[in-house]
Design a protein around this motif. Structure first.
Motif, PDB file in Angstrom:
ATOM      1  N   GLN A  79       0.800  -1.229  -0.026  1.00  0.00           N
ATOM      2  CA  GLN A  79       0.017   0.008  -0.021  1.00  0.00           C
ATOM      3  C   GLN A  79       0.734   1.160   0.029  1.00  0.00           C
ATOM      4  N   LEU A  80       1.744   1.336   0.873  1.00  0.00           N
ATOM      5  CA  LEU A  80       2.733   2.119   0.855  1.00  0.00           C
ATOM      6  C   LEU A  80       3.489   2.582  -0.493  1.00  0.00           C
ATOM      7  N   GLU A  81       3.864   1.717  -1.237  1.00  0.00           N
ATOM      8  CA  GLU A  81       4.625   1.738  -2.357  1.00  0.00           C
ATOM      9  C   GLU A  81       3.622   2.448  -3.483  1.00  0.00           C
ATOM     10  N   ALA A  82       2.406   1.859  -3.310  1.00  0.00           N
ATOM     11  CA  ALA A  82       1.287   2.192  -4.387  1.00  0.00           C
ATOM     12  C   ALA A  82       0.789   3.660  -4.202  1.00  0.00           C
ATOM     13  N   MET A  83       0.740   4.082  -2.876  1.00  0.00           N
ATOM     14  CA  MET A  83       0.465   5.465  -2.401  1.00  0.00           C
ATOM     15  C   MET A  83       1.689   6.360  -2.885  1.00  0.00           C
ATOM     16  N   GLY A  84       2.913   5.969  -2.675  1.00  0.00           N
ATOM     17  CA  GLY A  84       4.141   6.913  -3.161  1.00  0.00           C
ATOM     18  C   GLY A  84       4.088   7.087  -4.540  1.00  0.00           C
ATOM     19  N   ILE A  85       3.694   6.170  -5.357  1.00  0.00           N
ATOM     20  CA  ILE A  85       3.949   6.077  -6.800  1.00  0.00           C
ATOM     21  C   ILE A  85       2.599   7.080  -7.255  1.00  0.00           C
ATOM     22  N   ALA A  86       1.484   6.863  -6.570  1.00  0.00           N
ATOM     23  CA  ALA A  86       0.150   7.622  -7.083  1.00  0.00           C
ATOM     24  C   ALA A  86       0.498   8.971  -6.382  1.00  0.00           C
ATOM     25  N   LEU A  87       1.120   9.314  -5.551  1.00  0.00           N
ATOM     26  CA  LEU A  87       1.329  10.515  -5.235  1.00  0.00           C
ATOM     27  C   LEU A  87       2.371  11.446  -6.262  1.00  0.00           C
ATOM     28  N   GLY A  88       3.292  10.616  -6.431  1.00  0.00           N
ATOM     29  CA  GLY A  88       4.486  11.133  -7.365  1.00  0.00           C
ATOM     30  C   GLY A  88       3.778  11.299  -8.709  1.00  0.00           C
ATOM     31  N   VAL A  89       3.153  10.318  -9.380  1.00  0.00           N
ATOM     32  CA  VAL A  89       2.337  10.628 -10.629  1.00  0.00           C
ATOM     33  C   VAL A  89       1.388  11.739 -10.644  1.00  0.00           C
ATOM     34  N   GLY A  90       0.620  11.985  -9.498  1.00  0.00           N
ATOM     35  CA  GLY A  90      -0.181  12.801  -9.401  1.00  0.00           C
ATOM     36  C   GLY A  90       0.244  14.216  -9.244  1.00  0.00           C
ATOM     37  N   VAL A  91       1.434  14.463  -8.433  1.00  0.00           N
ATOM     38  CA  VAL A  91       2.217  15.886  -8.519  1.00  0.00           C
ATOM     39  C   VAL A  91       2.724  16.231 -10.025  1.00  0.00           C
ATOM     40  N   VAL A  92       3.306  15.232 -10.416  1.00  0.00           N
ATOM     41  CA  VAL A  92       4.161  15.433 -11.639  1.00  0.00           C
ATOM     42  C   VAL A  92       3.412  15.639 -12.760  1.00  0.00           C
ATOM     43  N   GLY A  93       2.256  14.766 -12.770  1.00  0.00           N
ATOM     44  CA  GLY A  93       1.324  14.875 -14.023  1.00  0.00           C
ATOM     45  C   GLY A  93       0.298  15.943 -13.606  1.00  0.00           C
ATOM     46  N   GLY A  94      -0.132  16.448 -12.661  1.00  0.00           N
ATOM     47  CA  GLY A  94      -1.024  17.475 -12.106  1.00  0.00           C
ATOM     48  C   GLY A  94      -0.266  18.858 -12.550  1.00  0.00           C
ATOM     49  N   LEU A  95       0.848  19.054 -12.213  1.00  0.00           N
ATOM     50  CA  LEU A  95       1.521  20.076 -12.581  1.00  0.00           C
ATOM     51  C   LEU A  95       1.931  20.323 -14.181  1.00  0.00           C
ATOM     52  N   SER A  96       2.171  19.184 -14.831  1.00  0.00           N
ATOM     53  CA  SER A  96       2.333  19.314 -16.301  1.00  0.00           C
ATOM     54  C   SER A  96       0.891  19.575 -16.856  1.00  0.00           C
ATOM     55  N   TYR A  97      -0.054  19.060 -16.397  1.00  0.00           N
ATOM     56  CA  TYR A  97      -1.523  19.343 -17.023  1.00  0.00           C
ATOM     57  C   TYR A  97      -1.681  20.935 -16.787  1.00  0.00           C
ATOM     58  N   THR A  98      -1.331  21.400 -15.505  1.00  0.00           N
ATOM     59  CA  THR A  98      -1.580  22.890 -15.273  1.00  0.00           C
ATOM     60  C   THR A  98      -0.881  23.700 -16.353  1.00  0.00           C
ATOM     61  N   LEU A  99       0.360  23.218 -16.509  1.00  0.00           N
ATOM     62  CA  LEU A  99       1.222  24.070 -17.345  1.00  0.00           C
ATOM     63  C   LEU A  99       0.618  23.981 -18.857  1.00  0.00           C
ATOM     64  N   LEU A 100       0.024  23.020 -19.027  1.00  0.00           N
ATOM     65  CA  LEU A 100      -0.539  22.689 -20.617  1.00  0.00           C
ATOM     66  C   LEU A 100      -1.797  23.877 -20.292  1.00  0.00           C
ATOM     67  N   ASP A 101      -2.354  23.935 -19.320  1.00  0.00           N
ATOM     68  CA  ASP A 101      -3.582  24.950 -19.247  1.00  0.00           C
ATOM     69  C   ASP A 101      -2.967  26.347 -19.311  1.00  0.00           C
ATOM     70  N   THR A 102      -1.982  26.744 -18.456  1.00  0.00           N
ATOM     71  CA  THR A 102      -1.583  28.069 -18.310  1.00  0.00           C
ATOM     72  C   THR A 102      -0.987  28.586 -19.477  1.00  0.00           C
ATOM     73  N   THR A 103      -0.311  27.595 -20.178  1.00  0.00           N
ATOM     74  CA  THR A 103       0.126  28.110 -21.392  1.00  0.00           C
ATOM     75  C   THR A 103      -0.661  27.810 -22.677  1.00  0.00           C
ATOM     76  N   ASN A 104      -1.812  27.679 -22.506  1.00  0.00           N
ATOM     77  CA  ASN A 104      -3.026  27.497 -23.521  1.00  0.00           C
ATOM     78  C   ASN A 104      -2.443  26.713 -24.448  1.00  0.00           C
ATOM     79  N   VAL A 105      -1.941  25.632 -24.261  1.00  0.00           N
ATOM     80  CA  VAL A 105      -1.505  24.180 -25.214  1.00  0.00           C
ATOM     81  C   VAL A 105      -2.575  23.574 -25.338  1.00  0.00           C
ATOM     82  N   ILE A 106      -3.528  23.324 -24.148  1.00  0.00           N
ATOM     83  CA  ILE A 106      -4.973  22.817 -24.413  1.00  0.00           C
ATOM     84  C   ILE A 106      -6.045  23.999 -24.137  1.00  0.00           C
ATOM     85  N   SER A 107      -6.978  23.676 -25.034  1.00  0.00           N
ATOM     86  CA  SER A 107      -8.150  24.738 -25.248  1.00  0.00           C
ATOM     87  C   SER A 107      -8.831  25.116 -23.998  1.00  0.00           C
ATOM     88  N   GLY A 108      -9.327  23.724 -23.414  1.00  0.00           N
ATOM     89  CA  GLY A 108     -10.110  23.996 -22.341  1.00  0.00           C
ATOM     90  C   GLY A 108      -9.426  24.281 -20.909  1.00  0.00           C
TER      91      GLY A 108
END
Lengths: 135, 66
Positions: A79-108
């Motif tokens: 569980q600890l390993e799975a949570m660690g991976i999920a947190l890491g992917v969430g932070v990295v993926g979430g910030l990349s996704y936000t960047l896509l939004d703030t730089t207007n790469v994605i339309s919505g």
């Protein structure tokens, strides 16, 4: 006998977690769609639905803590390993996704629900892989 | 870390489920320990040692030990 208690307790903890998770999801749906389809934007009812949703969320978190505390040491490690991976992917993926939004790469606009789905699927996948690794 | 858990269990005619019962862990955890995929914590190792009435070093061997 000892393990029968351990197994019974584990099953009870899992059931509690499932019940509170279902209650939280159902109350989330009510708080989301209720104002439009059930009580026609009545503000006190909307606030009540949101408060209930938050309270069920806290109960779900406590049930999850109880569930994890009841696991044995190898299951906790998975569980600890799975949570660690999920947190890491969430932070990295979430910030990349936000960047896509703030730089207007994605339309919505960037939606939090996509991040929740990403974290959920990553956690599920990592748990399954962890279970298989120690099989 | 290597261990003699499977041999000791077989000598006492115990199943993985029986051992899991006695140690209050899942059968999967016993299986993973026996296969060397998971190293138990010190408290669990002591529990195993007490159950088999053997010192820990008679059950678990360090891979790097000369």
């Amino acid at each position: 006998m000892k393990n029968q208690n351990w197994n019974t307790q584990n099953l009870h903890n899992t059931r509690l977690l499932a019940i509170w998770t279902f209650a939280w999801v159902a109350s989330m749906a009510l708080a989301t769609f209720g104002p439009t389809f059930i009580w026609q934007e009545n503000m006190p009812l909307t606030l009540l639905a949101i408060a209930i949703n938050a309270a069920f969320g806290v109960a779900m978190i406590l049930a999850n803590i109880r569930h994890i505390k009841g696991l044995d040491e190898m299951q906790r490690k998975i569980q600890l390993e799975a949570m660690g991976i999920a947190l890491g992917v969430g932070v990295v993926g979430g910030l990349s996704y936000t960047l896509l939004d703030t730089t207007n790469v994605i339309s919505g606009d960037a939606e939090i629900s996509f991040l929740v789905i990403l974290i959920g699927l990553t956690y599920l996948g990592a748990t399954i892989i962890g279970q298989m690794r120690y099989r | 870390m290597k261990n003699r858990l499977k041999v000791l269990r077989a000598e006492r005619d115990l199943t993985q489920a029986d051992l899991a019962d006695a140690l209050a862990v899942s059968r999967q955890t016993i299986n993973a320990i026996e296969k060397g995929k998971f190293d138990p914590s010190l408290p669990l190792a002591f529990k195993i040692s007490r159950l088999f009435n053997l010192p820990i070093e008679a059950i678990f061997q360090d891979d790097d030990a000369v």
